[in-house]
Design a protein around this motif. Structure first.
Motif: not given
Length: 239
Positions: A58-63, A105-111
């Motif tokens: 869920e955390e990954f998806r919410h980015y 920044m969202g992509v970075y957090n997902q990566l």
């Protein structure tokens, strides 16, 4: 290449793709298009996180997806999907809002999240493989127990097959090579004892179970055989 090695390779490639994608998001001069490559990467990465780390899914998806209950639109609530749809905050104080930078920044957090998930993939894949094997083994033992009421020899033969497969898994786990392509219980029992995987008492027990399996395969079943097959059905437990 084993299935496990193939999966690990695909996960590593997914992280590599993510790094290349992040560089595109962060390129403030050329600003290359990221819409199609991101959607392709996100679809694969989301499935990987769902499979290997359900607790982070869920955390990954919410980015990527906006919170349907969000009441503000800007720092802290702007997501990757907003950027891909070319949606921008309209508030005066956010007129210089860096949409691409926030999406990056969202992509970075997902990566970062995906990388941590892949790092623990070895244990996850091992657990999945062991769980599936255990479930299959239990089903086969249940089938053999049911057969015992109908045909003692068939029950014993099936239980023997399960024992052979179980010993093969032990040999693989300890890196012990078996010379024969289709080894019997005895062919597996000797190398495992020689390698010190178990002691002489376990070796004798398995030898006894192997004799029961051979009786079921080559001789007429009797009441004594029925008792022996019950031993075979439960004897492999704990090896």
């Amino acid at each position: 290449m084993t299935a496990k090695e193939k999966i690990k390779g695909e996960l590593s490639e997914l992280v590599k793709e993510g790094n290349e994608l992040l560089k595109k998001f962060q390129d403030t001069e050329k600003k290359p298009s990221v819409h199609l490559p991101y959607q392709a990467w996100y679809s694969k990465a989301l499935r990987a996180v769902e499979w290997l780390a359900r607790d982070r899914y869920e955390e990954f998806r919410h980015y990527y997806e906006p919170d349907p209950k969000r009441k503000s639109f800007g720092y802290g609530t702007y997501v990757i999907q907003d950027y891909l749809k070319n949606i921008k905050p309209g508030a005066y104080e956010l007129q210089h809002f860096d949409c691409r930078g926030q999406a990056a920044m969202g992509v970075y957090n997902q990566l970062v999240m995906l990388t941590s998930v892949v790092a623990r993939a070895n244990n996850a894949l091992g657990d999945i493989q062991g769980t599936l094997y255990a479930e299959l083994q239990d089903e086969e033992i249940d089938s053999a127990a049911s057969l015992l009421k109908v045909n003692v020899r068939a029950a014993g033969a099936l239980a023997g097959v399960v024992l052979e497969a179980h010993l093969q898994k032990i040999a693989e786990a300890h890196g012990i090579k078996i010379a024969k392509k289709a080894p019997t219980i005895a062919d597996l029992n000797e190398p495992l004892k020689a390698a010190g995987v178990y002691d002489i008492s376990v070796w004798r027990k398995i030898s006894y179970l192997a004799d029961i399996r051979n009786l079921c395969s080559h001789k007429k079943a009797s009441d004594q055989h029925r008792i022996n097959v019950r031993s075979l059905l439960t004897g492999y437990v704990g090896l």
